[in-house]
Design an enzyme around this catalytic site. Structure first.
Site, PDB file in Angstrom:
ATOM      1  N   ASP A   1      -3.339   4.506  -2.460  1.00 53.83           N
ATOM      2  CA  ASP A   1      -4.515   4.940  -1.705  1.00 53.83           C
ATOM      3  C   ASP A   1      -5.081   6.238  -2.285  1.00 53.83           C
ATOM      4  O   ASP A   1      -4.329   7.125  -2.689  1.00 53.83           O
ATOM      5  CB  ASP A   1      -4.078   5.157  -0.242  1.00 53.83           C
ATOM      6  CG  ASP A   1      -5.231   5.444   0.689  1.00 53.83           C
ATOM      7  OD1 ASP A   1      -6.139   4.604   0.775  1.00 53.83           O
ATOM      8  OD2 ASP A   1      -5.221   6.516   1.329  1.00 53.83           O
TER       9      ASP A   1
ATOM     10  N   HIS B   1     -11.160  -3.559   2.855  1.00 51.61           N
ATOM     11  CA  HIS B   1     -11.175  -3.190   4.278  1.00 51.61           C
ATOM     12  C   HIS B   1     -12.065  -1.986   4.587  1.00 51.61           C
ATOM     13  O   HIS B   1     -12.212  -1.622   5.747  1.00 51.61           O
ATOM     14  CB  HIS B   1      -9.742  -2.902   4.733  1.00 51.61           C
ATOM     15  CG  HIS B   1      -9.130  -1.735   4.001  1.00 51.61           C
ATOM     16  ND1 HIS B   1      -8.807  -1.797   2.665  1.00 51.61           N
ATOM     17  CD2 HIS B   1      -8.810  -0.490   4.402  1.00 51.61           C
ATOM     18  CE1 HIS B   1      -8.312  -0.639   2.281  1.00 51.61           C
ATOM     19  NE2 HIS B   1      -8.301   0.174   3.312  1.00 51.61           N
ATOM     20  N   ASP B   2     -12.624  -1.356   3.556  1.00 57.11           N
ATOM     21  CA  ASP B   2     -13.446  -0.158   3.765  1.00 57.11           C
ATOM     22  C   ASP B   2     -14.941  -0.414   3.634  1.00 57.11           C
ATOM     23  O   ASP B   2     -15.748   0.457   3.944  1.00 57.11           O
ATOM     24  CB  ASP B   2     -13.062   0.930   2.752  1.00 57.11           C
ATOM     25  CG  ASP B   2     -11.734   1.597   3.089  1.00 57.11           C
ATOM     26  OD1 ASP B   2     -11.409   1.685   4.292  1.00 57.11           O
ATOM     27  OD2 ASP B   2     -11.029   2.023   2.157  1.00 57.11           O
TER      28      ASP B   2
ATOM     29  N   GLU C   1      -6.545   3.221  -6.158  1.00 57.78           N
ATOM     30  CA  GLU C   1      -7.857   3.201  -5.500  1.00 57.78           C
ATOM     31  C   GLU C   1      -8.633   4.420  -5.992  1.00 57.78           C
ATOM     32  O   GLU C   1      -8.229   5.556  -5.760  1.00 57.78           O
ATOM     33  CB  GLU C   1      -7.728   3.270  -3.971  1.00 57.78           C
ATOM     34  CG  GLU C   1      -9.094   3.167  -3.299  1.00 57.78           C
ATOM     35  CD  GLU C   1      -9.124   3.642  -1.859  1.00 57.78           C
ATOM     36  OE1 GLU C   1     -10.041   3.212  -1.128  1.00 57.78           O
ATOM     37  OE2 GLU C   1      -8.261   4.449  -1.453  1.00 57.78           O
TER      38      GLU C   1
ATOM     39  N   ASP D   1       0.855  -1.176   0.000  1.00 55.61           N
ATOM     40  CA  ASP D   1       0.000   0.000   0.000  1.00 55.61           C
ATOM     41  C   ASP D   1       0.898   1.235   0.000  1.00 55.61           C
ATOM     42  O   ASP D   1       1.863   1.304   0.762  1.00 55.61           O
ATOM     43  CB  ASP D   1      -0.858   0.014   1.275  1.00 55.61           C
ATOM     44  CG  ASP D   1      -2.322   0.235   0.968  1.00 55.61           C
ATOM     45  OD1 ASP D   1      -2.615   1.248   0.316  1.00 55.61           O
ATOM     46  OD2 ASP D   1      -3.156  -0.587   1.373  1.00 55.61           O
TER      47      ASP D   1
END
Length: 532
Positions: free
Chosen positions: A203, A327-328, A266, A101
């Site tokens: 991200d 994860h969101d 993302e 990430d």
């Protein structure tokens, strides 16, 4: 395109590890790098080809690692740089890839860059972040809102200016218009690429540049009270600005100096804007994350039209990708139910493009209810009345029937569900009808058949709740038919009769059946048929 021209990230599949929750090796209740190493053989067995690890950098953990205080270190909670080097070595030893990430939009407010920037108005790093004077009445420079609630502007007493933060006030946004910021972040990328990491998931890529004039965002006419307060306005000027593509192209240039590294972005945007992130001549992100299977209503008409629109919108030479969990967002099993989650898995792993699988989805793990006094996630804590905590989708991986599901010998940082003794790797590995056995067989078939991992996508027109398409490569053709409802339905394509054999089904009793013409589908049923 011939086989040898496909790269590893086109042919394989990515598995997201949320490191806090994967495996704890030292009993502190939080997963770590040594824990991930202990479980690599499982990932290899499952058929995973690339492991994406969420942030492991030093961080005050205001947003669980997405607030970074040192881009070139490892948080002691997760281990040491030696542990990381070992993880990389062990991943590569198993012929898998490691994706890290990268969080370039913002730092922690404890990052040395921000401490300097905040120290005075004339500090050389002042312009590394976005500082603005208040309006004449002393209020914020504009109406921009933070994703995690409240204003996106934080007043700094000492220097008497506001700084911008798209997320928490502890996560000030970098000023990506500043060439020094660009170079500093490219150096971070080179540091990890030189170590041998195989790529980055970037991200909030679409947030990285903001409107130069800082114009007010327009109000959202469709805002509903149960939505996050962030959605009160449309982020027209605080995200997805035209100049962001120049930044992404520069990041790609850094990647291109290394062999076969992948840049994943993302990006939560509609299809026509998402595909612009492939960049001019495909020199943007290799894979701008496509979240439509997460964000759209789960019905065949909606998904079919969007899949076809996406296929048509991808630029020549661009490569598609698909995601059903991260994860969101709530887990797929909690969004569409246990029976449909298998159908979703079949869809994810048979569509054209690179699939990304979220840890535990292969077990049918569900969101775990977290009592209010145990909530950890800042999004949940900042808007307690909205029920927006992401904790339920981040609970520990369920490995076996022992205490804490084999995740830790200590007290897990988030609780486990009551049913973990039934829903875990150990039990499901032995059960041929389990979620895990289904995923294992599906992944194996996908990786063995070029038609399923690099073949062409051919839409098939259906009625009712069915979604169908063909994947083909050279002489091999597979028909995939999915019933996205709980009720039986009939697949009866017009003017064409398909003949073949069912080689994989959500209900394995149907396998090896011959089909010809009309197919009667049970509710929540998915069939993968090898055509004659």
């Amino acid at each position: 395109m011939k086989d040898q021209q496909y790269l590893w990230w086109q042919k394989g599949l990515v598995y997201q590890v949320y490191p806090r929750s994967f495996q704890d090796s030292d009993g502190d209740g939080v997963g770590d790098l040594k824990g991930i190493i202990q479980r690599l053989d499982y990932l290899k067995w499952l058929g995973i080809t690339a492991v994406w690890v969420s942030p492991i950098y030093p961080s005050p953990m205001a947003d669980y690692g997405y607030d970074i205080s040192d881009y070139q270190g490892i948080h002691p909670l997760f281990g040491t740089m030696e542990d990381f080097d070992q993880l990389l070595e062990e991943v590569h030893k198993r012929d898998m890839k490691l994706i890290l990430d990268l969080v370039p939009n913002h730092t922690s407010n404890e990052h040395p860059w921000f401490l300097e920037s905040r120290s005075s108005r004339n500090n050389p790093k002042r312009d590394w972040y976005i500082w603005e004077d208040p309006k004449e009445d002393g209020s914020e420079p504009n109406n921009w809102l933070a994703v995690f609630g409240g204003s996106a502007w934080e007043w700094d007493e000492k220097t008497e200016q506001y700084y911008y933060h798209a997320f928490l006030k502890e996560q000030p946004d970098l000023n990506w218009r500043n060439p020094e910021v660009q170079q500093a972040m490219f150096e971070v990328m080179r540091f990890w690429l030189d170590k041998g990491v195989d790529g980055f998931r970037v991200d909030v890529m679409w947030h990285m540049i903001k409107d130069k004039q800082l114009r007010d965002n327009p109000p959202n006419p469709n805002y509903q009270p149960q939505q996050s307060t962030y959605e009160q306005v449309i982020p027209a000027y605080s995200t997805d600005q035209p100049e962001v593509h120049d930044i992404v192209a520069m990041m790609r240039e850094v990647m291109n100096k290394y062999d076969e590294r992948v840049l994943i972005g993302e990006i939560y945007l509609p299809i026509h804007r998402l595909v612009t992130y492939y960049g001019q001549d495909n020199q943007g992100a290799h894979l701008p994350f496509n979240f439509m299977l997460i964000t759209l209503d789960w019905n065949a008409r909606t998904l079919t039209s969007h899949i076809d629109e996406y296929e048509a919108a991808i630029p020549e030479g661009g490569w598609p990708n698909w995601v059903i969990g991260n994860h969101d967002k709530p887990r797929i099993t909690s969004r569409v139910g246990q029976a449909q989650a298998k159908v979703a898995g079949m869809l994810l792993l048979t569509l054209r493009g690179t699939p990304t699988l979220y840890y535990g989805d292969e077990l049918g793990m569900r969101d775990v209810p977290i009592p209010p006094d145990e909530v950890q996630d800042p999004q949940g804590l900042n808007m307690p009345d909205k029920n927006l905590s992401r904790d339920p989708a981040r609970t520990p991986m369920q490995w076996d029937t022992s205490e804490n599901a084999g995740f830790t010998s200590g007290k897990p940082w988030l609780r486990l569900p009551a049913n973990y003794k039934r829903v875990n790797v150990e039990v499901q590995k032995e059960d041929p009808y389990s979620f895990l056995s289904f995923y294992h067989r599906l992944i194996k078939l996908r990786q063995e058949e070029p038609a399923l991992h690099v073949g062409d996508y051919v839409p098939v027109v259906t009625d009712g709740p069915l979604l169908a398409f063909i994947r083909e490569h050279e002489e091999k053709r597979f028909l995939i038919v999915l019933n996205l409802s709980h009720k039986p339905s009939i697949f009866s394509p017009k003017n064409i009769s398909y003949k073949g054999k069912v080689i994989l089904a959500t209900e394995s009793d149907l396998e090896n059946n011959r089909i010809e013409g009309v197919i009667t589908m049970g509710g929540d049923e998915g069939l993968l048929i090898q055509l004659d």
